[in-house]
Design a protein around this motif. Structure first.
Motif, PDB file in Angstrom:
ATOM      1  N   TRP A  85      22.016-102.501 -46.234  1.00 46.98           N
ATOM      2  CA  TRP A  85      22.376-102.555 -44.816  1.00 46.98           C
ATOM      3  C   TRP A  85      23.839-102.967 -44.698  1.00 46.98           C
ATOM      4  O   TRP A  85      24.375-103.613 -45.603  1.00 46.98           O
ATOM      5  CB  TRP A  85      21.503-103.581 -44.073  1.00 46.98           C
ATOM      6  N   PRO A  86      24.483-102.650 -43.559  1.00 47.67           N
ATOM      7  CA  PRO A  86      25.883-103.073 -43.380  1.00 47.67           C
ATOM      8  C   PRO A  86      25.999-104.596 -43.440  1.00 47.67           C
ATOM      9  O   PRO A  86      25.058-105.325 -43.100  1.00 47.67           O
ATOM     10  CB  PRO A  86      26.239-102.558 -41.979  1.00 47.67           C
ATOM     11  N   ALA A  87      27.177-105.064 -43.830  1.00 50.57           N
ATOM     12  CA  ALA A  87      27.362-106.509 -44.039  1.00 50.57           C
ATOM     13  C   ALA A  87      27.493-107.281 -42.722  1.00 50.57           C
ATOM     14  O   ALA A  87      26.955-108.374 -42.585  1.00 50.57           O
ATOM     15  CB  ALA A  87      28.591-106.740 -44.914  1.00 50.57           C
ATOM     16  N   GLY A  88      28.185-106.762 -41.761  1.00 46.44           N
ATOM     17  CA  GLY A  88      28.435-107.512 -40.516  1.00 46.44           C
ATOM     18  C   GLY A  88      27.193-107.543 -39.633  1.00 46.44           C
ATOM     19  O   GLY A  88      26.445-106.566 -39.565  1.00 46.44           O
ATOM     20  N   ASP A  89      26.991-108.688 -38.950  1.00 46.96           N
ATOM     21  CA  ASP A  89      25.773-108.837 -38.136  1.00 46.96           C
ATOM     22  C   ASP A  89      25.606-107.742 -37.080  1.00 46.96           C
ATOM     23  O   ASP A  89      24.525-107.163 -36.966  1.00 46.96           O
ATOM     24  CB  ASP A  89      25.764-110.209 -37.435  1.00 46.96           C
ATOM     25  N   PRO A  90      26.637-107.427 -36.270  1.00 51.38           N
ATOM     26  CA  PRO A  90      26.415-106.409 -35.229  1.00 51.38           C
ATOM     27  C   PRO A  90      26.098-105.041 -35.836  1.00 51.38           C
ATOM     28  O   PRO A  90      25.191-104.346 -35.373  1.00 51.38           O
ATOM     29  CB  PRO A  90      27.749-106.370 -34.456  1.00 51.38           C
ATOM     30  N   ALA A  91      26.819-104.686 -36.900  1.00 51.10           N
ATOM     31  CA  ALA A  91      26.571-103.376 -37.520  1.00 51.10           C
ATOM     32  C   ALA A  91      25.183-103.348 -38.157  1.00 51.10           C
ATOM     33  O   ALA A  91      24.461-102.342 -38.076  1.00 51.10           O
ATOM     34  CB  ALA A  91      27.646-103.080 -38.573  1.00 51.10           C
ATOM     35  N   ARG A  92      24.773-104.463 -38.763  1.00 50.14           N
ATOM     36  CA  ARG A  92      23.456-104.496 -39.413  1.00 50.14           C
ATOM     37  C   ARG A  92      22.344-104.372 -38.363  1.00 50.14           C
ATOM     38  O   ARG A  92      21.371-103.634 -38.553  1.00 50.14           O
ATOM     39  CB  ARG A  92      23.301-105.771 -40.236  1.00 50.14           C
ATOM     40  N   ALA A  93      22.514-105.056 -37.254  1.00 47.08           N
ATOM     41  CA  ALA A  93      21.510-104.960 -36.180  1.00 47.08           C
ATOM     42  C   ALA A  93      21.454-103.532 -35.635  1.00 47.08           C
ATOM     43  O   ALA A  93      20.374-102.976 -35.398  1.00 47.08           O
ATOM     44  CB  ALA A  93      21.854-105.951 -35.065  1.00 47.08           C
ATOM     45  N   HIS A  94      22.622-102.951 -35.458  1.00 47.51           N
ATOM     46  CA  HIS A  94      22.707-101.573 -34.955  1.00 47.51           C
ATOM     47  C   HIS A  94      22.037-100.614 -35.943  1.00 47.51           C
ATOM     48  O   HIS A  94      21.237 -99.748 -35.571  1.00 47.51           O
ATOM     49  CB  HIS A  94      24.202-101.249 -34.769  1.00 47.51           C
ATOM     50  N   ALA A  95      22.337-100.788 -37.232  1.00 47.38           N
ATOM     51  CA  ALA A  95      21.772 -99.896 -38.260  1.00 47.38           C
ATOM     52  C   ALA A  95      20.251-100.019 -38.291  1.00 47.38           C
ATOM     53  O   ALA A  95      19.525 -99.021 -38.399  1.00 47.38           O
ATOM     54  CB  ALA A  95      22.362-100.239 -39.634  1.00 47.38           C
ATOM     55  N   ARG A  96      19.754-101.248 -38.173  1.00 47.84           N
ATOM     56  CA  ARG A  96      18.297-101.437 -38.198  1.00 47.84           C
ATOM     57  C   ARG A  96      17.660-100.784 -36.972  1.00 47.84           C
ATOM     58  O   ARG A  96      16.575-100.194 -37.071  1.00 47.84           O
ATOM     59  CB  ARG A  96      17.960-102.928 -38.224  1.00 47.84           C
ATOM     60  N   ALA A 162      20.304 -96.631 -42.932  1.00 45.97           N
ATOM     61  CA  ALA A 162      20.350 -95.761 -41.739  1.00 45.97           C
ATOM     62  C   ALA A 162      20.669 -94.320 -42.151  1.00 45.97           C
ATOM     63  O   ALA A 162      20.077 -93.366 -41.629  1.00 45.97           O
ATOM     64  CB  ALA A 162      21.373 -96.292 -40.748  1.00 45.97           C
ATOM     65  N   ASP A 163      21.593 -94.145 -43.094  1.00 44.88           N
ATOM     66  CA  ASP A 163      21.910 -92.793 -43.569  1.00 44.88           C
ATOM     67  C   ASP A 163      20.706 -92.152 -44.248  1.00 44.88           C
ATOM     68  O   ASP A 163      20.435 -90.963 -44.068  1.00 44.88           O
ATOM     69  CB  ASP A 163      23.094 -92.843 -44.543  1.00 44.88           C
TER      70      ASP A 163
END
Ligand SMILES: N[C@@H](CCC(=O)N[C@@H](CS)C(=O)NCC(=O)O)C(=O)O
Length: 220
Positions: A85-96, A162-163
């Motif tokens: 998953w992406p490292a940053g919290d907002p990106a990780r939440a978005h990816a999930r 996500a990909d």
């Protein structure tokens, strides 16, 4: 612990198998695969012994049994120290969120355009429900590309679960000639050029299993 074993279905049709397979490959996790072809006696005999849901994919790792593609992606990410998953919290939440949206949704796309990796030039009616699914996917892909495009070619820059969850969609767009916006098209081309995806589709091309119910769409 021995290497994990990923039990998968026929590559040409098994979109759910493709997703965790791709993520495991991208994360560089060593695993072996066991392929059970759909509609085979072996599938009917073996899958109930291996998978509580009687479906594939299922990941077997020592005593651990994980069915459901998204749960396998989560486990793969844990094995790789969170790199799925992406490292940053907002990106990780978005990816999930978008991975879960794929896992739970897009019924019209899934029903009218089953994954058929080796098929081309198939045409299906563009119903309002299918059109809504396509618009939503286009907006997810192009929104991610606008937000994270500076960090790499994938939805969140680096490859993530996500990909993997959206990879079968890129194949469906190719099979059924579904049109997307320029940003989404660029992402689709990235997915289709992925060496791991190409390895899967190359193997799918030589499978001699035909599932009539998944051979949908008028052909040119
Ligand atoms: N929600 C499940 C879906 C799994 C699924 O539907 N697998 C299909 C193949 S792609 C299957 O095993 N079909 C055979 C059957 O239902 O007998 C996941 O995410 O893993």
């Amino acid at each position: 612990m021995p290497e994990p074993v990923l039990v998968i279905g026929t590559r040409n049709y098994s979109s759910w198998s493709l997703r965790p397979w791709l993520l495991l490959r991208h994360l560089g996790i060593g695993f072996s695969e066991r392929l059970l072809h759909f509609n085979s006696d072996e599938f009917a005999r073996e899958v109930p012994k291996l998978s509580p849901s009687c479906r594939v994919p299922v990941l077997l790792h020592g005593e651990i049994v994980i069915w459901e593609s998204l749960a396998i992606c989560e486990y793969a990410s844990e094995l790789a120290g969170g790199r799925g998953w992406p490292a940053g919290d907002p990106a990780r939440a978005h990816a999930r969120a978008i991975a879960a949206e794929m896992h739970a949704g897009f019924a019209a796309l899934r029903v009218s355009c089953p994954m058929n990796a080796r098929a081309r030039d198939r045409h299906v009616p563009l119903t309002p429900a299918l059109s809504r699914d396509l618009d939503r996917i286009d907006s997810i892909w192009s929104g991610c590309r606008r937000a994270y495009g500076d960090y790499g070619p994938w939805l969140f820059g680096a490859y993530s679960a996500a990909d993997a969850m959206y990879a079968p969609v890129a194949l469906r767009f190719l099979t059924y000639g579904l049109q997307v916006s320029p940003d989404a098209l660029e992402y689709q081309q990235t997915v289709l050029a992925d060496e791991h995806l190409v390895r899967w589709t190359t193997a799918a091309e030589v499978e001699d299993v035909l599932i009539p119910e998944d051979e949908t769409g008028e052909q040119d």
